[in-house]
Design an enzyme around this catalytic site. Structure first.
Site, PDB file in Angstrom:
ATOM      1  N   ASN A 117       0.809  -1.234   0.000  1.00  0.00           N
ATOM      2  CA  ASN A 117       0.000   0.000   0.000  1.00  0.00           C
ATOM      3  C   ASN A 117       0.836   1.276   0.000  1.00  0.00           C
ATOM      4  OD1 ASN A 117       0.960   0.303   2.565  1.00  0.00           O
ATOM      5  ND2 ASN A 117      -0.978   0.015   3.610  1.00  0.00           N
TER       6      ASN A 117
ATOM      7  N   TYR B 207      18.350  -2.725  11.833  1.00  0.00           N
ATOM      8  CA  TYR B 207      17.921  -2.826  10.433  1.00  0.00           C
ATOM      9  C   TYR B 207      18.894  -3.700   9.636  1.00  0.00           C
ATOM     10  CZ  TYR B 207      16.410  -1.499   5.759  1.00  0.00           C
ATOM     11  OH  TYR B 207      15.955  -1.539   4.465  1.00  0.00           O
TER      12      TYR B 207
HETATM   13  N1  LIG Z   1      13.538   2.885   0.496  1.00  0.00           N
HETATM   14  C1  LIG Z   1      14.777   2.393   0.360  1.00  0.00           C
HETATM   15  O1  LIG Z   1      15.726   3.125   0.002  1.00  0.00           O
HETATM   16  C2  LIG Z   1      15.059   0.955   0.632  1.00  0.00           C
HETATM   17  C3  LIG Z   1      16.373   0.476   0.440  1.00  0.00           C
HETATM   18  C4  LIG Z   1      16.640  -0.867   0.658  1.00  0.00           C
HETATM   19  C5  LIG Z   1      15.622  -1.717   1.051  1.00  0.00           C
HETATM   20  N2  LIG Z   1      14.362  -1.241   1.245  1.00  0.00           N
HETATM   21  C6  LIG Z   1      13.319  -2.185   1.652  1.00  0.00           C
HETATM   22  O2  LIG Z   1      12.219  -2.065   0.770  1.00  0.00           O
HETATM   23  C7  LIG Z   1      11.027  -2.498   1.422  1.00  0.00           C
HETATM   24  C8  LIG Z   1       9.902  -1.499   1.178  1.00  0.00           C
HETATM   25  O3  LIG Z   1      10.280  -0.269   1.761  1.00  0.00           O
HETATM   26  P1  LIG Z   1       9.768   1.158   1.255  1.00  0.00           P
HETATM   27  O4  LIG Z   1      10.965   1.967   0.970  1.00  0.00           O
HETATM   28  O5  LIG Z   1       8.737   1.018   0.200  1.00  0.00           O
HETATM   29  O6  LIG Z   1       9.150   1.715   2.631  1.00  0.00           O
HETATM   30  P2  LIG Z   1       7.726   2.348   2.998  1.00  0.00           P
HETATM   31  O7  LIG Z   1       7.301   3.348   1.979  1.00  0.00           O
HETATM   32  O8  LIG Z   1       7.906   2.803   4.408  1.00  0.00           O
HETATM   33  O9  LIG Z   1       6.725   1.108   2.929  1.00  0.00           O
HETATM   34  C9  LIG Z   1       6.788   0.065   3.875  1.00  0.00           C
HETATM   35  C10 LIG Z   1       5.598  -0.847   3.714  1.00  0.00           C
HETATM   36  O10 LIG Z   1       5.711  -1.877   4.701  1.00  0.00           O
HETATM   37  C11 LIG Z   1       4.466  -1.998   5.380  1.00  0.00           C
HETATM   38  N3  LIG Z   1       4.676  -2.422   6.761  1.00  0.00           N
HETATM   39  C12 LIG Z   1       5.457  -1.842   7.712  1.00  0.00           C
HETATM   40  N4  LIG Z   1       5.312  -2.479   8.883  1.00  0.00           N
HETATM   41  C13 LIG Z   1       4.427  -3.498   8.665  1.00  0.00           C
HETATM   42  C14 LIG Z   1       3.856  -4.499   9.492  1.00  0.00           C
HETATM   43  N5  LIG Z   1       4.131  -4.569  10.803  1.00  0.00           N
HETATM   44  N6  LIG Z   1       2.993  -5.375   8.948  1.00  0.00           N
HETATM   45  C15 LIG Z   1       2.661  -5.298   7.639  1.00  0.00           C
HETATM   46  N7  LIG Z   1       3.163  -4.363   6.802  1.00  0.00           N
HETATM   47  C16 LIG Z   1       4.027  -3.468   7.313  1.00  0.00           C
HETATM   48  C17 LIG Z   1       3.854  -0.583   5.321  1.00  0.00           C
HETATM   49  O11 LIG Z   1       2.425  -0.628   5.399  1.00  0.00           O
HETATM   50  P3  LIG Z   1       1.580  -0.191   6.711  1.00  0.00           P
HETATM   51  O12 LIG Z   1       2.361   0.885   7.392  1.00  0.00           O
HETATM   52  O13 LIG Z   1       0.239   0.197   6.230  1.00  0.00           O
HETATM   53  O14 LIG Z   1       1.525  -1.449   7.497  1.00  0.00           O
HETATM   54  C18 LIG Z   1       4.270  -0.139   3.922  1.00  0.00           C
HETATM   55  O15 LIG Z   1       3.350  -0.604   2.957  1.00  0.00           O
HETATM   56  C19 LIG Z   1      11.399  -2.688   2.892  1.00  0.00           C
HETATM   57  O16 LIG Z   1      11.580  -4.059   3.152  1.00  0.00           O
HETATM   58  C20 LIG Z   1      12.733  -1.949   3.028  1.00  0.00           C
HETATM   59  O17 LIG Z   1      13.538  -2.502   4.044  1.00  0.00           O
HETATM   60  C21 LIG Z   1      14.056   0.082   1.048  1.00  0.00           C
END
Ligand SMILES: NC(=O)c1ccc[n+]([C@@H]2O[C@H](COP(=O)([O-])OP(=O)(O)OC[C@H]3O[C@@H](n4cnc5c(N)ncnc54)[C@H](OP(=O)(O)O)[C@@H]3O)[C@@H](O)[C@H]2O)c1
Length: 287
Positions: A14, A167
């Site tokens: 989402n 993390y």
């Molecule tokens: N952004 C970056 O630069 C980056 C770099 C490397 C890796 N990543 C990885 O990419 C993935 C996605 O991150 P993003 O950047 O898109 O972050 P984001 O915009 O903060 O999205 C995180 C998502 O995870 C969900 N989430 C968080 N806690 C949760 C829980 N307890 N149960 C179910 N869903 C949960 C959130 O939905 P709700 O809050 O509605 O639950 C949201 O949809 C993560 O695994 C992150 O570690 C990101």
């Protein structure tokens, strides 16, 4: 198999990278389930994706990876609706906003959600993945895994907590889990891979508090890539015929890439597996 016949589940679909991934996969016509905590946001996003893609088989189902009870309820609910799962995209993840917190089950939240929750969800859905005949598990890790240590007797970081330490170890755990599950599922028709999406402009960087973290994240913000670009490797691993049959690998920019030396430590992976079974109370139906 045609994309239209596939069932795809995306955790954290989402927002951020997950939302961009879901939007692209919806265009291919698959049945799509977006699973995360925030139901209001989840319903709005799935409605928007249905409308933009013209694919009415996009739906939201509530899931809190910080609660084993919620994960179990979600899996029962999912299995009552779907007899197969073609792609499980373990995308949801977080970085702590500052102080150490715990999940409903008393685990440090970062590893609790990013690893233990993902471990349990994947295990509970394994029968549906096997039922699909040829299916894929894709987990979003991070290149930050290379800074992870994974001290097995202090996984909960009760002694020396820092958001980055928590993390990094959780993202290393994602890779150790991927490689170990791939070994255990070899020949069963389910491939298991993981990836680094790039440094992506999502709400991920809004969480850290404290001056040091804010300054650090403030400095990298201008260099972040758009979520659509950050979703490319997830989409590639979920849908491309190029990776059919490829398993137990780490990808960056849609290319197989070596992960850190520690992530290949099979003894560590096996120990983490045993601890994960104990912590979640779930025994995988694989050796
Ligand atoms: N952004 C970056 O630069 C980056 C770099 C490397 C890796 N990543 C990885 O990419 C993935 C996605 O991150 P993003 O950047 O898109 O972050 P984001 O915009 O903060 O999205 C995180 C998502 O995870 C969900 N989430 C968080 N806690 C949760 C829980 N307890 N149960 C179910 N869903 C949960 C959130 O939905 P709700 O809050 O509605 O639950 C949201 O949809 C993560 O695994 C992150 O570690 C990101």
């Amino acid at each position: 198999m045609r994309a239209e016949d596939k069932v795809i589940l995306i955790t954290g679909g989402n927002a951020g990278i997950g939302k961009a991934t879901a939007a692209a996969l919806a265009m291919q016509g698959s049945t799509l389930v977006l699973a995360s905590r925030n139901a209001a946001k989840g319903e709005v996003v799935s409605r928007a994706i249905r409308s933009i893609s013209g694919n009415d088989r996009v739906q939201f189902m509530p899931l809190d990876l910080a609660s084993f009870e919620s994960i179990t309820r979600f899996a029962e609910n999912f299995k009552s609706r779907f007899q197969r799962l073609d792609v499980l995209l373990n995308n949801a993840g977080l970085v702590a906003s500052g102080k150490r917190t715990e999940t409903k089950d008393g685990l440090e939240t970062t590893i609790g959600v990013n690893h233990f929750g993902t471990f349990l969800l994947t295990g509970l859905l394994l029968d549906r993945l096997k039922a699909a005949g040829s299916s894929r598990i894709v987990t979003v890790s991070s290149r930050v895994h290379a800074r992870g240590k994974l001290i097995l007797d202090d996984l909960q970081l009760k002694e020396q907590f820092s958001a980055m330490k928590a993390y990094a170890q959780s993202k290393l755990a994602n890779i150790l889990f991927t490689y170990e599950l791939a070994r255990r599922l070899n020949g069963e028709g389910v491939t298991v891979n993981c990836l680094h999406p790039g440094m992506v402009r999502s709400s991920f960087y809004d969480r850290p508090s404290g001056l040091k973290a804010k300054l650090a994240f403030g400095m990298i913000k201008p260099f972040l890539i758009p979520v659509e670009k950050g979703a490319e490797t997830s989409i590639f691993l979920a849908a491309s015929p190029e990776v059919e049959g490829i398993t137990g690998k780490y990808f960056v920019k849609c290319m197989e890439t070596p992960s850190s030396p520690l992530s290949y430590d099979q003894e560590l992976a096996q120990s983490l597996w045993e601890i994960s079974e104990q912590m979640t109370g779930f025994t995988y139906p694989v050796r």
